[in-house]
Scaffold this motif. Structure first.
Motif, mmCIF file in Angstrom:
data_model
loop_
_atom_site.group_PDB
_atom_site.id
_atom_site.type_symbol
_atom_site.label_atom_id
_atom_site.label_comp_id
_atom_site.label_asym_id
_atom_site.label_seq_id
_atom_site.Cartn_x
_atom_site.Cartn_y
_atom_site.Cartn_z
ATOM 1 N N VAL A 185 -2.934 -1.019 -4.631
ATOM 2 C CA VAL A 185 -3.978 -1.038 -3.361
ATOM 3 C C VAL A 185 -3.371 -1.044 -2.125
ATOM 4 O O VAL A 185 -3.798 -0.402 -1.142
ATOM 5 C CB VAL A 185 -4.979 -2.220 -3.783
ATOM 6 C CG1 VAL A 185 -5.887 -2.281 -2.455
ATOM 7 C CG2 VAL A 185 -5.585 -1.827 -4.943
ATOM 8 N N GLN A 186 -2.409 -2.181 -2.013
ATOM 9 C CA GLN A 186 -1.796 -2.061 -0.685
ATOM 10 C C GLN A 186 -1.056 -0.983 -0.170
ATOM 11 O O GLN A 186 -1.314 -0.222 0.950
ATOM 12 C CB GLN A 186 -0.795 -3.211 -0.533
ATOM 13 C CG GLN A 186 -0.306 -3.534 0.737
ATOM 14 C CD GLN A 186 -1.253 -3.868 1.861
ATOM 15 O OE1 GLN A 186 -2.010 -4.823 1.644
ATOM 16 N NE2 GLN A 186 -1.152 -3.154 3.005
ATOM 17 N N MET A 187 -0.403 -0.037 -1.090
ATOM 18 C CA MET A 187 0.190 1.044 -1.064
ATOM 19 C C MET A 187 -0.766 1.994 -0.366
ATOM 20 O O MET A 187 -0.586 3.030 0.329
ATOM 21 C CB MET A 187 0.964 1.775 -2.054
ATOM 22 C CG MET A 187 1.939 2.935 -1.869
ATOM 23 S SD MET A 187 3.011 3.383 -3.401
ATOM 24 C CE MET A 187 4.384 1.779 -3.360
ATOM 25 N N LEU A 188 -1.891 2.184 -1.176
ATOM 26 C CA LEU A 188 -2.939 3.150 -0.748
ATOM 27 C C LEU A 188 -3.578 2.855 0.460
ATOM 28 O O LEU A 188 -3.646 3.958 1.338
ATOM 29 C CB LEU A 188 -4.167 2.961 -1.925
ATOM 30 C CG LEU A 188 -3.840 3.654 -3.000
ATOM 31 C CD1 LEU A 188 -5.143 3.435 -4.249
ATOM 32 C CD2 LEU A 188 -3.919 5.166 -3.106
ATOM 33 N N VAL A 189 -3.644 1.726 0.670
ATOM 34 C CA VAL A 189 -4.042 1.238 2.030
ATOM 35 C C VAL A 189 -3.351 1.826 3.099
ATOM 36 O O VAL A 189 -3.705 2.328 4.212
ATOM 37 C CB VAL A 189 -4.340 -0.314 2.130
ATOM 38 C CG1 VAL A 189 -4.632 -0.633 3.649
ATOM 39 C CG2 VAL A 189 -5.622 -0.602 1.256
ATOM 40 N N ASN A 190 -1.906 1.709 3.128
ATOM 41 C CA ASN A 190 -0.711 1.892 4.122
ATOM 42 C C ASN A 190 -0.967 3.378 4.174
ATOM 43 O O ASN A 190 -0.606 3.851 5.360
ATOM 44 C CB ASN A 190 0.347 1.468 3.565
ATOM 45 C CG ASN A 190 0.642 -0.038 3.704
ATOM 46 O OD1 ASN A 190 -0.159 -0.725 4.319
ATOM 47 N ND2 ASN A 190 1.546 -0.607 2.888
#
Length: 203
Positions: A185-190
């Motif tokens: 999820v953090q990679m998607l947000v970034n």
């Protein structure tokens, strides 16, 4: 190195994607009939082959991405989606019937590929190479660390299976899946944030 890059975070990411605990039942099935003294040698041999594949992708992955004209944002978003799917499979695993007859000693498959250097791990490595240009040394350390931990876990598969049992291994895999889900999820947000920033800057 980039400020945002962390060797520890990258190591954990690779370790979660490789998922050595989840591979223990498959490895035990593949090793049936193989003498126990021989099993650790097989894991080390195929592990080294897997490491060679990972290192090759690390140093030639950027050229591969440049050939496809892929931007960092698209790689980050795609990588996040892939990791999200992997994490869901780890949390909600499907029942796989292992082959009970394995008369041939395993070679490369399934240990080198896909356990250590499978499509998911290689895709993640390509994402990291594109996301952190110039951090090849840090990524190399992370790959070595995750690979080393995974090989040790796979070499200790019979012992871990006796200690943790099936339920213990399943619980560990689900825990790793939850952590991987958060990283996905953090990679998607970034990726989305970076894409939005570049779009606004071009207006």
């Amino acid at each position: 190195m980039n400020i945002d890059f962390s060797i520890l975070s990258a190591t954990l990411l690779f370790l979660f994607v490789i998922d050595p605990f989840g591979n223990i039942p498959i490895l035990l099935s593949a090793m049936k009939g193989v003498p126990q003294k021989r099993q650790s040698k097989i894991v080390l041999r195929d592990g080294l082959i897997g490491l060679l594949i990972l290192v090759s992708f690390l140093f030639f992955g950027a050229e591969f991405l440049a050939l496809l004209h892929l931007e960092t944002e698209s790689i980050s978003i795609a990588g996040g989606v892939v990791l999200f799917v992997i994490a869901l499979k780890m949390i909600f695993p499907s029942v796989i019937q292992a082959d009970k007859h394995q008369p041939i000693e395993p070679f490369i498959v399934p240990i080198s590929i896909p356990m250590l250097a499978g499509p998911s791990t290689l895709a993640t490595l390509l994402v990291m190479v594109k996301s952190y240009p110039g951090d090849e040394i840090g990524l190399l350390i992370s790959v070595f660390a995750a690979w080393g931990i995974s090989v040790v876990i796979l070499a200790l598969a019979p012992l871990l299976n006796r200690i943790l049992k099936e339920k213990g291994l399943a619980a560990l895999e689900r825990l790793m899946g939850m952590l991987l889900l958060m990283m996905a999820v953090q990679m998607l947000v970034n990726g989305v944030r970076s894409l939005f920033t570049h779009t606004m800057a071009s207006l």
